[in-house]
Write an enzyme that holds these catalytic residues in place. Sequence first.
Site, PDB file in Angstrom:
ATOM      1  N   ASP A 191     -16.763 -13.088   7.424  1.00  0.00           N
ATOM      2  CA  ASP A 191     -15.311 -12.922   7.325  1.00  0.00           C
ATOM      3  C   ASP A 191     -14.830 -12.464   8.704  1.00  0.00           C
ATOM      4  O   ASP A 191     -14.891 -11.278   9.027  1.00  0.00           O
ATOM      5  CB  ASP A 191     -14.986 -11.891   6.236  1.00  0.00           C
ATOM      6  CG  ASP A 191     -13.494 -11.628   6.128  1.00  0.00           C
ATOM      7  OD1 ASP A 191     -12.739 -12.098   7.003  1.00  0.00           O
ATOM      8  OD2 ASP A 191     -13.088 -10.940   5.173  1.00  0.00           O
ATOM      9  N   TYR A 245     -13.927  -4.851   3.781  1.00  0.00           N
ATOM     10  CA  TYR A 245     -12.627  -5.265   3.244  1.00  0.00           C
ATOM     11  C   TYR A 245     -12.511  -6.774   3.368  1.00  0.00           C
ATOM     12  O   TYR A 245     -12.735  -7.322   4.463  1.00  0.00           O
ATOM     13  CB  TYR A 245     -11.474  -4.591   4.003  1.00  0.00           C
ATOM     14  CG  TYR A 245     -10.134  -5.104   3.536  1.00  0.00           C
ATOM     15  CD1 TYR A 245      -9.566  -4.637   2.341  1.00  0.00           C
ATOM     16  CD2 TYR A 245      -9.450  -6.092   4.243  1.00  0.00           C
ATOM     17  CE1 TYR A 245      -8.363  -5.138   1.882  1.00  0.00           C
ATOM     18  CE2 TYR A 245      -8.236  -6.599   3.783  1.00  0.00           C
ATOM     19  CZ  TYR A 245      -7.703  -6.118   2.606  1.00  0.00           C
ATOM     20  OH  TYR A 245      -6.513  -6.622   2.145  1.00  0.00           O
ATOM     21  N   LYS A 298      -5.373 -14.005  10.366  1.00  0.00           N
ATOM     22  CA  LYS A 298      -4.745 -13.041  11.273  1.00  0.00           C
ATOM     23  C   LYS A 298      -4.314 -13.619  12.635  1.00  0.00           C
ATOM     24  O   LYS A 298      -3.239 -14.164  12.746  1.00  0.00           O
ATOM     25  CB  LYS A 298      -5.635 -11.819  11.406  1.00  0.00           C
ATOM     26  CG  LYS A 298      -5.653 -11.000  10.091  1.00  0.00           C
ATOM     27  CD  LYS A 298      -5.943  -9.530  10.298  1.00  0.00           C
ATOM     28  CE  LYS A 298      -5.521  -8.718   9.090  1.00  0.00           C
ATOM     29  NZ  LYS A 298      -6.540  -8.618   8.044  1.00  0.00           N
ATOM     30  N   TYR A 308       0.824  -1.219   0.000  1.00  0.00           N
ATOM     31  CA  TYR A 308       0.000   0.000   0.000  1.00  0.00           C
ATOM     32  C   TYR A 308       0.855   1.265   0.000  1.00  0.00           C
ATOM     33  O   TYR A 308       0.593   2.185   0.763  1.00  0.00           O
ATOM     34  CB  TYR A 308      -0.906   0.036   1.236  1.00  0.00           C
ATOM     35  CG  TYR A 308      -1.824  -1.152   1.375  1.00  0.00           C
ATOM     36  CD1 TYR A 308      -2.757  -1.428   0.389  1.00  0.00           C
ATOM     37  CD2 TYR A 308      -1.748  -1.985   2.479  1.00  0.00           C
ATOM     38  CE1 TYR A 308      -3.606  -2.514   0.504  1.00  0.00           C
ATOM     39  CE2 TYR A 308      -2.600  -3.081   2.600  1.00  0.00           C
ATOM     40  CZ  TYR A 308      -3.526  -3.334   1.612  1.00  0.00           C
ATOM     41  OH  TYR A 308      -4.363  -4.398   1.736  1.00  0.00           O
TER      42      TYR A 308
HETATM   43  C1  LIG Z   1      -6.791  -8.815   6.680  1.00  0.00           C
HETATM   44  C2  LIG Z   1      -8.119  -9.220   6.223  1.00  0.00           C
HETATM   45  C3  LIG Z   1      -8.300 -10.005   5.062  1.00  0.00           C
HETATM   46  C4  LIG Z   1      -7.148 -10.412   4.173  1.00  0.00           C
HETATM   47  O1  LIG Z   1      -6.249 -11.229   4.831  1.00  0.00           O
HETATM   48  P1  LIG Z   1      -4.760 -11.378   4.235  1.00  0.00           P
HETATM   49  O2  LIG Z   1      -4.142 -12.401   5.125  1.00  0.00           O
HETATM   50  O3  LIG Z   1      -4.138 -10.039   4.324  1.00  0.00           O
HETATM   51  O4  LIG Z   1      -4.917 -11.843   2.821  1.00  0.00           O
HETATM   52  C5  LIG Z   1      -9.578 -10.365   4.717  1.00  0.00           C
HETATM   53  N1  LIG Z   1     -10.633 -10.000   5.457  1.00  0.00           N
HETATM   54  C6  LIG Z   1     -10.507  -9.264   6.584  1.00  0.00           C
HETATM   55  C7  LIG Z   1     -11.713  -8.914   7.374  1.00  0.00           C
HETATM   56  C8  LIG Z   1      -9.250  -8.847   6.990  1.00  0.00           C
HETATM   57  O5  LIG Z   1      -9.123  -8.093   8.090  1.00  0.00           O
END
Ligand SMILES: *Cc1c(COP(=O)(O)O)cnc(C)c1O
Length: 424
Positions: free
Chosen positions: A240, A147, A269, A19
């Site tokens: 997600d 996101y 994460k 970024y």
């Molecule tokens: C960080 C994130 C992603 C993407 O994960 P990466 O490991 O960076 O590919 C997808 N969805 C959410 C909600 C996120 O916080």
Amino acid sequence: MANPNNWFRSGLHHIWLPYAQMKTIPDPAPVSRTQGALLELADGRQLIDGVGSWWTSVHGYNHPTLLDAARAQLETMPHVMLGGLAHEQAYKLATRLSDITPGDLDKTFFTESGSVAVEVAMKIAVQYYMNLTGERRTRFLSFKGGYHGDTFATMSVCDPDEGMHSLFAGVVPEQYVTDLPINPEQQEAFDRLLSQQKDIAAVLVEPLIQGAGGMRMHSEDTLRFMRAACDRHGVLLIFDEIFTGFGRTGEMFAATRATVPPDIMCVGKALTGGITPLAATIASRKVYEAFHTDSSENALMHGPTFTGHAVGCAVANAGLDLFEREPRLSQVRSIEQQLSKELMPVKELPLVNRVQVCGAVAAVELSTDFNVEKARRWFIDRGAFIRPLGRVVYLTPAFVIKPDQLRALTSVIADFAQHADQLS
Ligand SMILES: *Cc1c(COP(=O)(O)O)cnc(C)c1O
């Protein structure tokens, strides 16, 4: 090692950073070691980390239990592939994820990044209908401010501006990206979309907190409404939880806090406490049944090289041990209380629009633009690592952060909120 100049200066000419406009970004801060909630810079300064390395290091950096698990796994078997072979840590982790996730989420597919976990969830949702009824439901309903990753399919379900839909028009597939169904009009519009657009396979949402979009929070009722609407229209619901999973909201998952079970959940994460990359897509039994047939054409055709990486899974299992053995969730609830107590008063400051707190997340939205990179340096000069998202200054600390460390972070944010207009 004290002098970083060799690797740092020469590497800066060759590394392509995330970024970043490489021509204009200020130098990042070289870090030489980490411990708990602290970053030690190469020049010896210590920073209290308000971010936790993109929200991953929930147990604090260098937790001995996680390091021991990684070491032990490395020495016996760093990894073997899951095609035709099996290893204990991935199988164990799949079993444990099934136990701790809500509803009948029961079948885990491992990937190495959150974006790919979301891609797999999208693939599963589309194929679910093909397998079940032959319907071609090929599109998704997702939300402004959302996101879900940076790959092409996941960009398509991000906020249209952040996901760069216009820059990549024609490359990124078109989806239905709409307002979260919070008020009655939005709920009606959401319901109408689901009833009219028969090509929607699934609704995709970050439950309770839209993270990268600026730590925007919505209520548990919004999720309940979505669940009911998806059931009414026969559409899958994907959570997600890559940001919200593993304690961030004060319960193991946002789905647990809201008591709303999704059909598919993505995690990543904090799954390994920030030690190795690992993500997972967890499907309900209902979804899995559509793949579990005598036809090879119904199988899920996906298989990352490092799926179920043994070191990652060993660390993730050790992380789940920590959630059982140490008072993580009550630590998050204490953090929530302290964040509310110390940051809610900031709302009264003239430059502050809004303050929101949920679990170990606080977001202070300012009413003025400021230069994020200047802000980052301003915070570093005051002993804190804080990296705002647009106008939103947020904290997502490790759950083991000490109250006085957290207090230092909230007071530096309160201070910043009075000076932000001087950092344009
Ligand atoms: C960080 C994130 C992603 C993407 O994960 P990466 O490991 O960076 O590919 C997808 N969805 C959410 C909600 C996120 O916080």
